[in-house]
Design an enzyme around this catalytic site. Structure first.
Site: not given
Lengths: 327, 327, 327, 327
Positions: A72, A103, A129, A131
């Site tokens: 990250r 995303d 996930d 998602d």
């Protein structure tokens, strides 16, 4: 196009290595030199970029995680660092970049694309996930689901032997997909996810009736989004009067040997992505919907809310129906 | 002997079903009628006893947990209930009882044996904690270890991809056996168990040196006995300056498809136990030591402290040596 | 509708038990009594039909094969026996029958439907060969593929350690689907299936070049349809000059713990099938295409040739391209 | 001692990589430089020898096969080539060599030791066949057994669903160990190995009786040593009148992710071996017997016949007893 690169961003998933393998081989097939960016956007800023060959991807198809590491990056939110990243890409003569991530990573990619102009950027949805709006499938989900299945199957052994309730907390951030599919396919007695409102008093009536008829154990699959695993466990002890334990599956769900489905999806995602780059796409995310892979503009993917498939939700709503008894 | 029975007591383990299968088949082989007591000592008190046949054990060899259920029994600590249990055994004409359980269960068995006189009682050590004095192996340990291995292998994927520390809490009550063997065989960088004193400052020096040389992730396996998983995780964040996560493996460790070793050990344990009953033993526990199965009086097993094998401890002590680096 | 029944016909697949569980639960949810027909069409003729309850499907979701057994029936080809079968259904008051099987079974079902009139019949494609026209997916395929993957991953260990060629023969009858997907997702060097013409001289040139560059082992995945595993193995020994072994994976591919995908597909197939019966369908097969489950008339399924998806075939054709090198 | 080396010879087994990891780490712990010989005795002759470091063994503990490759060497039988091998060892300054292999490899090692004088040689028994005299355990056996178990469990699914006999041919060269343990722990109905004489007429009477009582399927585990799998399959079809299939498990048995037991045994074998080298041993094989690791002179290991443990054979002899029925 002469040179294309790939990087992994955010949480790793199983299947990323299969994607790397396909990336290298298909780039060569199409006459381009593949490159690896190590360590996500951090490595892009720090110029950890190198050419990749067949031997870099030998034997990795069956290994979880990602060989080129992921990260990250806080720095990437600043324009100055993104400028550095673009410079690095240009110095290496890289015309296209494939990004495996979620995303958050795609939003960063969009900024890079806006600031670039000449280089093409392709996102491949990669998160257990599941998602991400705009795609029905994200790389890594099938391996995660099968890992969860093995865990729940094992817990069921002990639950049924010992007459207990087990509350199993499953990953998924705000999304109940993993929990829902896991509950359905492991024959759980209870499934709590944010997408489906539930009424514990309905469960209570049903479970007490089942106890009367001889049931001695219960498996509850609960999404981490609800943050109530301990509370549900107490509910079993107090309201249903069975001993109860919480198991938080945790990061075990993330890794593991990639399933055939994730390996194959990795192939299709990467192939579609490279074809898009060759076709001149400057910024898009490869999405899978109803058997087809298409590239969508990033704003249809990363800035929208994800909805679980309605057929699946319908199955999930049956959990509360009093007829839903599995002995 | 005409009739013998078997029950499971305390926590269930994988391999109990293989033991049940062997029990039924070997009882018939030796000309006796096998019986099942459902639900542990609770079922013994409540007369949940029935004759068992080949079809009761068909297909169960590959299933975790126990088909005849297990329990912890408070009532069994009272003499009146034990008298009821003995009466039930006599009513069914049962001459011998095999008990799969841990040392708590064996203490209860001893009382029953003292109060009985005519009926024979045999304990078979069954606990994933491997903490029973007098035997080097308890049923279920190998399956638990292999389950833990799969989990740690999966976590390693994500740890190495993402550059993190993972503190993995492993079962074992007061005994570090599971944690030690898991740490050794999964190539963990740190192992903390109650049997080996440790010095975090030694680890710190070593880990910081390794970080300098390029290591980005650490796997720490910690015994639940130490109750310090969260503390160790903070230590990684503060002292080693890597992001850290705790994973409590929990009851996943208990179940799962029994390994070959546990199935085979179940065969030997049960065979030795039934032979002892036929030989007139009134009260004993089957122990495995250095390749041999022998019956020991219960006071050599259930009232003593368990010690981990010295060779294994020696391997464990290497964790703290500064040379111990796995990249 | 008051009563509906289910049977398994032809080769068993993993996921049939999940289908049985869903069948029982969803039938009750919709207010009907579920029934089981044991032993396929043979049991239908011989009236092996009984009502099923929740306890019949407890714990079976994670077990391969089928609890109600399957068979191939010669008798069912004769009208007299089919008449007997219909009589049995009517005697039990069964209004609808769900049949898990392949296209042979569906042809039998069609005859029954033609001869019946009042009773509804629904087929659910169930074969690891994935060779049924009209549906992209047949129950059991994903479990079979993952079983094959584990086998090939294991063989790769030994092949790469020992410097050998392994020719792995994969099931699929006349269809190369299993072999193709297995070859792609296990990183095989060669894939031979009936749907793609191949030229051994192209492979030879490529493999000899790779040998020169240091490759010491080769994995070839070959469809059983080609009946040439031994021949290909000799080709490796004579033309490529590496020691070679054939491994016929055999019936190991059929069984095994069902994957999440097969459990979930079983749910959707059965739900769609029961809904169709309730909607008045008299004879149809549930097909899965591009994310959607629909019922198709049997002649669109059982009397047509199956074609592998063109995207997949395209990936398969790359095997022969000389650039396709995995070290 | 300053430098020690390790090589793998003959068939690879799972656990060799764990041995390599332990070898490197323990050599450093004891103040020596570890070296790898690639490609077995072939590499020893051709001087494929290099120093090894921590990074060479990172992450390999969970991978089957051997990272440094193995081979069978015809040249090594000639003294001239062995002289070359010794010269290479001396040039590198290597004082001790650890050899993972079977008895053929140990015979070669013995010759090298006889011709050397100054260099120490240690053999570590490594073969899934478990057929080396003098040791109860050879590296790789536990992983092979668990791989076989998964295959037989899968075949049982399909056998029990479909009512068939399956004849499963298991590896082991002249030794029935793998077949016997596999048969016992998978609940097979028949087990044929060279160490136990059998009488098909006894099986026939028993199986026909079981068929009458409702049994529909049979699992027979047959050692490859007997070379009669096809014959036994025909026997099932003709004498027992059930459809029958042969499955030759093949090289799938060799590889796979090493179990905890094999990883731990690898640690103990290597530790004992290096300690022996440091203690001045010139030629020995590390043997495991009844919980203890000791070094034995090679003539007690490689030139003797292996016998299966009598307790195990006793269990095996029960297969023929007519009471032995598993439904």
């Amino acid at each position: 196009m002469k040179k294309i690169a790939i990087l992994c961003s955010g949480g790793d998933v199983s299947g990323m290595n299969a994607a790397l393998k396909r990336f290298v081989e298909y780039a060569f097939d199409r006459g381009m030199q593949p490159c690896f960016v190590e360590n996500g956007y951090e490595g892009l800023i720090d110029n950890q970029i190198h050419e990749a060959g067949y031997s870099d991807v030998a034997g990795i198809i069956s290994i979880g995680g990602t060989k080129i590491h992921t990260s990250r990056s806080e720095r990437f939110k600043e324009e100055a660092y993104r400028r550095k990243a673009l410079e690095n890409l240009r110095t290496h003569g890289i015309d296209g970049l494939v990004i495996l991530g979620g995303d958050g990573s795609f939003k960063g990619m969009q900024k890079l694309a806006d600031e670039s102009g000449d280089i093409g950027f392709i996102g491949i949805p990669s998160t257990i996930d599941n998602d991400i709006a705009g795609t029905q499938y994200c790389l890594g989900v099938d391996t995660a689901l099968n890992g969860i299945r093995v865990s729940i199957d094992a817990i069921r052994d002990t639950a049924s032997s010992f007459g207990r309730a087990f509350v199993i907390e499953v990953m998924g951030r705000e999304c109940g997909y993993l929990a829902l599919v896991s509950a359905l396919t492991s024959g759980a007695e209870m499934c709590l996810i944010p997408e489906i409102p539930y009424d514990l008093s309905v469960y209570k009536e049903d479970f007490l009736q089942q106890k009367k008829e001889g049931r001695s154990y219960f498996i509850a699959v609960v999404s981490e989004a609800l943050k109530n695993s301990e509370e549900i466990s107490r509910w079993f002890e107090e309201e249903i009067e069975v001993e109860s334990r919480v198991t938080v599956l945790g990061h075990v769900q993330r890794g593991g040997i990639p399933t055939v489905h994730d390996r194959l999806m990795a192939f299709h995602f990467v192939t579609t992505g490279i074809d898009a780059l060759l076709g001149g796409t400057k910024s898009a995310v490869v999405c899978y919907n109803n058997g087809t892979f298409v590239c969508k503009p990033i704003e249809k993917v990363a800035f929208k809310k994800y909805y679980i498939d309605e057929d699946l939700l319908k199955l999930g709503r049956e959990f509360e129906s009093p007829q839903h008894k599995q002995v």
